[in-house]
Design an enzyme around this catalytic site. Structure first.
Site, short mmCIF file in Angstrom:
data_model
loop_
_atom_site.label_atom_id
_atom_site.label_comp_id
_atom_site.label_asym_id
_atom_site.label_seq_id
_atom_site.Cartn_x
_atom_site.Cartn_y
_atom_site.Cartn_z
N ALA A 109 39.04 35.50 -42.30
CA ALA A 109 39.70 34.24 -42.66
C ALA A 109 41.10 34.49 -43.26
O ALA A 109 41.28 35.48 -43.97
CB ALA A 109 38.84 33.49 -43.66
N PRO A 110 42.09 33.61 -42.99
CA PRO A 110 41.99 32.34 -42.26
C PRO A 110 42.16 32.45 -40.74
O PRO A 110 42.23 31.42 -40.08
CB PRO A 110 43.13 31.52 -42.85
CG PRO A 110 44.17 32.56 -43.16
CD PRO A 110 43.41 33.79 -43.60
N ASP A 158 28.45 39.08 -46.62
CA ASP A 158 29.18 40.13 -47.32
C ASP A 158 29.31 41.29 -46.34
O ASP A 158 28.31 41.85 -45.88
CB ASP A 158 28.40 40.56 -48.58
CG ASP A 158 29.20 41.56 -49.41
OD1 ASP A 158 29.94 42.39 -48.82
OD2 ASP A 158 29.08 41.53 -50.64
N CYS A 231 47.49 45.03 -46.58
CA CYS A 231 48.90 44.68 -46.79
C CYS A 231 49.33 45.23 -48.15
O CYS A 231 49.93 44.51 -48.94
CB CYS A 231 49.12 43.18 -46.65
SG CYS A 231 48.04 42.18 -47.66
C1 LIG Z 1 43.33 40.24 -46.02
S1 LIG Z 1 42.29 38.87 -46.02
C2 LIG Z 1 41.93 38.68 -44.32
C3 LIG Z 1 43.05 38.05 -43.52
C4 LIG Z 1 42.63 37.76 -42.09
N1 LIG Z 1 42.17 38.97 -41.42
C5 LIG Z 1 43.76 37.16 -41.29
O1 LIG Z 1 44.48 37.91 -40.62
O2 LIG Z 1 43.95 35.93 -41.32
C6 LIG Z 1 40.78 39.54 -46.62
C7 LIG Z 1 39.60 38.60 -46.49
O3 LIG Z 1 38.45 39.32 -46.91
C8 LIG Z 1 37.54 38.38 -47.45
N2 LIG Z 1 36.55 39.16 -48.22
C9 LIG Z 1 36.66 39.67 -49.47
N3 LIG Z 1 35.56 40.36 -49.80
C10 LIG Z 1 34.72 40.29 -48.72
C11 LIG Z 1 33.42 40.79 -48.44
N4 LIG Z 1 32.76 41.54 -49.34
N5 LIG Z 1 32.85 40.51 -47.26
C12 LIG Z 1 33.52 39.75 -46.34
N6 LIG Z 1 34.75 39.25 -46.54
C13 LIG Z 1 35.35 39.52 -47.72
C14 LIG Z 1 38.41 37.43 -48.24
O4 LIG Z 1 37.77 36.20 -48.40
C15 LIG Z 1 39.65 37.34 -47.34
O5 LIG Z 1 39.57 36.22 -46.51
#
Ligand SMILES: C[S@@+](CC[C@H](N)C(=O)[O-])C[C@H]1O[C@@H](n2cnc3c(N)ncnc32)[C@H](O)[C@@H]1O
Length: 303
Positions: A109-110, A158, A231
């Site tokens: 997400a997003p 998760d 990032c």
């Molecule tokens: C860097 S952002 C991802 C951005 C996305 N890939 C994009 O390009 O639009 C990291 C994401 O990891 C999610 N996140 C954090 N901990 C997580 C977990 N334990 N399992 C799954 N998702 C997780 C967050 O909610 C966040 O949306």
């Protein structure tokens, strides 16, 4: 000390790096090739009076002029384009999925990279977009719908214990691991990004990143591909996480083409040494291509 100054010893031109980090980031859109082509978007922008210029290294990315915002044009509303920082287009290029494959985006997400992956898969095969944040998952769903993606299954798990039971207990061909991070490289878009920076946070999030990368390797088939991206510049969240993975699992870092300027991953940092193959990872600094900062590595799972 200002947090980013800790990287001065590993950067070719620290003053150009700090100057670039202080400049606002250009607005960029990616052409959604499920609905449009670079030519049709170019024509639509010209007719709508949107100022834009091509990005040299990728013909499906356009930088918008001064005050243009990606969401203000009809090509955006109709899903012809997606507002995406240009450097964030790199991981999907490195993952390089084929139409018909089984692909997981475990922190999706997003959806900038998920929608890009769907287009690269020609909207065919199985694409799983997982995230653990419900609010962000609704943004993923609406972005995927706007872009006309139909091969996507959205899950909320998760990623550290992601179960394959919803997917016939079969591993994935390719997995994108775009983990949560300390976001140092997004400072141009969000100057507050590192306001609450602390070494404790870096070390804490590195533990989460290791858990997510471990599970991603376990559920990718032998011979399959895992791409790890952040990032941020912190080696604790980049090379150290990969070092942990290659020591625990049968997998190796492989080379990939990066169509914009980057430097190799580090083989040492703060008294710690990393495997020589870390040079196959890429660090992308803001002053090299006038982008945000990024890190991206490609792994092949052992046969
Ligand atoms: C860097 S952002 C991802 C951005 C996305 N890939 C994009 O390009 O639009 C990291 C994401 O990891 C999610 N996140 C954090 N901990 C997580 C977990 N334990 N399992 C799954 N998702 C997780 C967050 O909610 C966040 O949306």
């Amino acid at each position: 000390m200002e947090p980013l100054s800790r990287y001065d010893p590993i950067i070719d031109d620290p003053s150009a790096f700090h100057d670039a980090c202080a400049r606002p980031l250009p607005s960029v859109v990616r052409v959604n090739e499920i609905k449009a082509t670079p030519d049709s978007v170019r024509r639509a922008f010209e007719e709508a009076g949107v100022e834009f210029e091509p990005v040299g290294w990728h013909d499906g990315l356009f930088r918008l002029g001064g005050d243009e915002s990606p969401g203000n044009s009809w090509p955006f509303v109709h899903g012809w384009v997606y507002g995406q920082e240009e450097v964030s287009a790199v991981p999907a290029l490195a993952l390089d999925p084929e139409p018909g494959e089984r692909v997981l985006d475990c922190c999706a997400a997003p959806g900038s990279k998920t929608t890009q992956l769907a287009a690269r898969m020609d909207d065919r095969g199985l694409l799983v977009g997982n995230d653990n944040n419900l609010g962000r998952l609704s943004a993923l769903r609406s972005n995927a719908e706007r872009c006309g993606v139909s091969n996507l299954v959205v899950t909320r798990q998760d990623a550290r214990n992601l179960s394959l039971k919803y997917f016939d207990d079969e591993p994935f061909d390719r997995t994108l691991v775009d983990v949560p991070c300390s976001c140092e490289g997004t400072i141009r878009k969000n100057p507050d990004a590192i306001e609450n920076w602390s070494m404790d946070h870096v070390e804490g999030i590195a533990g989460v990143q290791k858990g997510i990368l471990d599970r991603s390797i376990e559920i990718t088939r032998p011979g399959g591909t895992v791409v790890y991206s952040t990032c941020t510049f912190a080696p604790e969240e980049n090379e150290a996480v990969l070092q942990h993975a290659i020591e625990q699992y049968d997998c190796r870092l492989v080379e990939y083409d990066l169509p914009l300027e980057g430097v190799p991953g580090l083989t040492e940092w703060d008294g710690e040494t990393f495997d020589e193959s870390m040079r196959n990872a890429k660090r992308i600094y803001p002053h090299h291509n006038d982008t945000g900062g990024f890190f991206c590595a490609k792994l092949e799972v052992g046969q």
